[in-house]
Design a protein around this motif. Sequence first.
Motif, PDB file in Angstrom:
ATOM      1  N   ARG A  26       0.827  -1.194   0.000  1.00 43.31           N
ATOM      2  CA  ARG A  26       0.000   0.000   0.000  1.00 43.31           C
ATOM      3  C   ARG A  26       0.868   1.253   0.000  1.00 43.31           C
ATOM      4  NH1 ARG A  26      -3.291  -2.611   3.878  1.00 43.31           N
ATOM      5  NH2 ARG A  26      -2.385  -1.315   5.518  1.00 43.31           N
ATOM      6  N   ALA A  27       1.994   1.203   0.752  1.00 38.88           N
ATOM      7  CA  ALA A  27       2.860   2.376   0.827  1.00 38.88           C
ATOM      8  C   ALA A  27       3.509   2.656  -0.518  1.00 38.88           C
ATOM      9  CB  ALA A  27       3.913   2.172   1.909  1.00 38.88           C
ATOM     10  N   ALA A  28       3.706   1.599  -1.321  1.00 43.20           N
ATOM     11  CA  ALA A  28       4.400   1.761  -2.594  1.00 43.20           C
ATOM     12  C   ALA A  28       3.466   2.213  -3.708  1.00 43.20           C
ATOM     13  CB  ALA A  28       5.085   0.458  -2.988  1.00 43.20           C
ATOM     14  N   LEU A  29       2.149   2.063  -3.504  1.00 40.16           N
ATOM     15  CA  LEU A  29       1.190   2.361  -4.556  1.00 40.16           C
ATOM     16  C   LEU A  29       0.464   3.675  -4.293  1.00 40.16           C
ATOM     17  CD1 LEU A  29      -0.462  -1.145  -5.001  1.00 40.16           C
ATOM     18  CD2 LEU A  29       1.188  -0.076  -6.539  1.00 40.16           C
ATOM     19  N   VAL A  30       0.124   4.365  -5.377  1.00 43.80           N
ATOM     20  CA  VAL A  30      -0.700   5.569  -5.270  1.00 43.80           C
ATOM     21  C   VAL A  30      -1.828   5.452  -6.276  1.00 43.80           C
ATOM     22  CG1 VAL A  30       1.155   7.061  -4.457  1.00 43.80           C
ATOM     23  CG2 VAL A  30       0.773   6.812  -6.915  1.00 43.80           C
ATOM     24  N   ALA A  31      -2.978   6.012  -5.922  1.00 44.27           N
ATOM     25  CA  ALA A  31      -4.114   6.037  -6.839  1.00 44.27           C
ATOM     26  C   ALA A  31      -3.900   7.130  -7.880  1.00 44.27           C
ATOM     27  CB  ALA A  31      -5.400   6.295  -6.068  1.00 44.27           C
ATOM     28  N   LEU A  32      -4.134   6.796  -9.116  1.00 43.82           N
ATOM     29  CA  LEU A  32      -4.025   7.793 -10.178  1.00 43.82           C
ATOM     30  C   LEU A  32      -5.120   8.843 -10.019  1.00 43.82           C
ATOM     31  CD1 LEU A  32      -3.299   5.404 -13.168  1.00 43.82           C
ATOM     32  CD2 LEU A  32      -1.714   7.061 -12.178  1.00 43.82           C
ATOM     33  N   PRO A  33      -4.810  10.113 -10.290  1.00 44.43           N
ATOM     34  CA  PRO A  33      -5.826  11.169 -10.172  1.00 44.43           C
ATOM     35  C   PRO A  33      -7.049  10.854 -11.028  1.00 44.43           C
ATOM     36  CG  PRO A  33      -3.648  12.125 -10.447  1.00 44.43           C
ATOM     37  CD  PRO A  33      -3.481  10.646 -10.674  1.00 44.43           C
ATOM     38  N   TYR A  34      -8.203  11.022 -10.443  1.00 47.75           N
ATOM     39  CA  TYR A  34      -9.471  10.656 -11.075  1.00 47.75           C
ATOM     40  C   TYR A  34     -10.244  11.909 -11.470  1.00 47.75           C
ATOM     41  CZ  TYR A  34     -14.306   8.921 -11.381  1.00 47.75           C
ATOM     42  OH  TYR A  34     -15.582   8.638 -11.793  1.00 47.75           O
ATOM     43  N   SER A  35     -10.856  11.879 -12.639  1.00 49.67           N
ATOM     44  CA  SER A  35     -11.694  12.986 -13.112  1.00 49.67           C
ATOM     45  C   SER A  35     -13.128  12.509 -13.268  1.00 49.67           C
ATOM     46  CB  SER A  35     -11.193  13.510 -14.470  1.00 49.67           C
ATOM     47  OG  SER A  35      -9.878  13.997 -14.388  1.00 49.67           O
ATOM     48  N   GLU A  36     -14.064  13.294 -12.779  1.00 49.37           N
ATOM     49  CA  GLU A  36     -15.472  12.964 -12.982  1.00 49.37           C
ATOM     50  C   GLU A  36     -15.822  13.100 -14.470  1.00 49.37           C
ATOM     51  OE1 GLU A  36     -17.630  11.734 -11.034  1.00 49.37           O
ATOM     52  OE2 GLU A  36     -16.717  11.975  -9.048  1.00 49.37           O
ATOM     53  N   TYR A  37     -16.688  12.204 -14.922  1.00 48.82           N
ATOM     54  CA  TYR A  37     -17.142  12.256 -16.310  1.00 48.82           C
ATOM     55  C   TYR A  37     -18.606  11.843 -16.346  1.00 48.82           C
ATOM     56  CZ  TYR A  37     -17.683  11.128 -21.261  1.00 48.82           C
ATOM     57  OH  TYR A  37     -18.138  11.066 -22.562  1.00 48.82           O
ATOM     58  N   ALA A  38     -19.479  12.757 -16.668  1.00 49.29           N
ATOM     59  CA  ALA A  38     -20.913  12.486 -16.681  1.00 49.29           C
ATOM     60  C   ALA A  38     -21.542  13.171 -17.888  1.00 49.29           C
ATOM     61  CB  ALA A  38     -21.569  12.970 -15.394  1.00 49.29           C
ATOM     62  N   PRO A  39     -21.411  12.586 -19.078  1.00 51.04           N
ATOM     63  CA  PRO A  39     -21.980  13.206 -20.278  1.00 51.04           C
ATOM     64  C   PRO A  39     -23.497  13.271 -20.195  1.00 51.04           C
ATOM     65  CG  PRO A  39     -21.316  10.948 -20.721  1.00 51.04           C
ATOM     66  CD  PRO A  39     -20.801  11.283 -19.353  1.00 51.04           C
TER      67      PRO A  39
END
Length: 288
Positions: A26-39
């Motif tokens: 867990r310490a080695a991993l990071v979540a990629l930045p997420y963008s909302e998308y709601a067409p």
Amino acid sequence: MVRARDASPARQQKRSRSGSLGSSSRAALVALPYSEYAPQASLMDDMRTLSVMWFGSIAGDTHQDRLESFYKNQAELYDGYRARMLHARKPMMTRLMVERDRKGDVVWVDLGGGTGANVEFMDSAIKEGWFKQIVVLDLAPSLCQVARKRAEDKWPGVVSVVCGDACNSTEEGLPDGGTCDIVTISYALVMIPDWKAAVQNALRLLRPGGHLCVCDFTVLTEEGGQWPISQGFWTRTFATDHVHLKAEHRQYLKSVTTEKYEETGYGRMPYIPFFLRPAWYAYIGVKP
């Protein structure tokens, strides 16, 4: 792990247990930045989409021909309608993770990626320079056309589109085997006849420790899960469009990867009574 236990709106419950990696991972991993998308889609757009889905004919000698006959008249409307029925995408896309030192070198392949809508969720990550390469592969030419325009307009030089078969290990345009950090298969496995071959191709693309991320419709056969009448209804309903729900999909994914995360639930479909909700799952596994 989070699982919805019952399809009944009144009885639906969730339970949790740990399905994450160990503390060092867990310490080695990071979540990629997420963008909302709601067409958004108008009522007229929805009616046009539904007319194709309900009354359009599916024909052709090959799997590609049959897919194209289904999608060609709704490709431009695809995202606006399906954003309200593909409920498993967000749980999956918010959990795409890589090692922090991979920034600038992340390689992601989206098999069965359709119009490239999944890439919208990673718009911030692209702008922040996380990705070296993103490849969207789909078999339907009309969906690939939409994806190419999106990629050229928004992410030139980062996102490419391949019109090809997710099962083909020699498909031109895919990264070399063993080089991908992430492979996603979003609402596509149920439409691939040789779906195990698609999973094996995804594993071939991944480097050891890479993440296979899959979300889709399903049937929940566990005790206390989906009612049998609901399983039967949605299995038959989806099959008319060559969409085949199988509990075996989740079982197989767990047999070929180390489970990192799973969530199951039920989601509404536009213009369908609220008590008729198909089951879905989001799964993330690690390649050994």
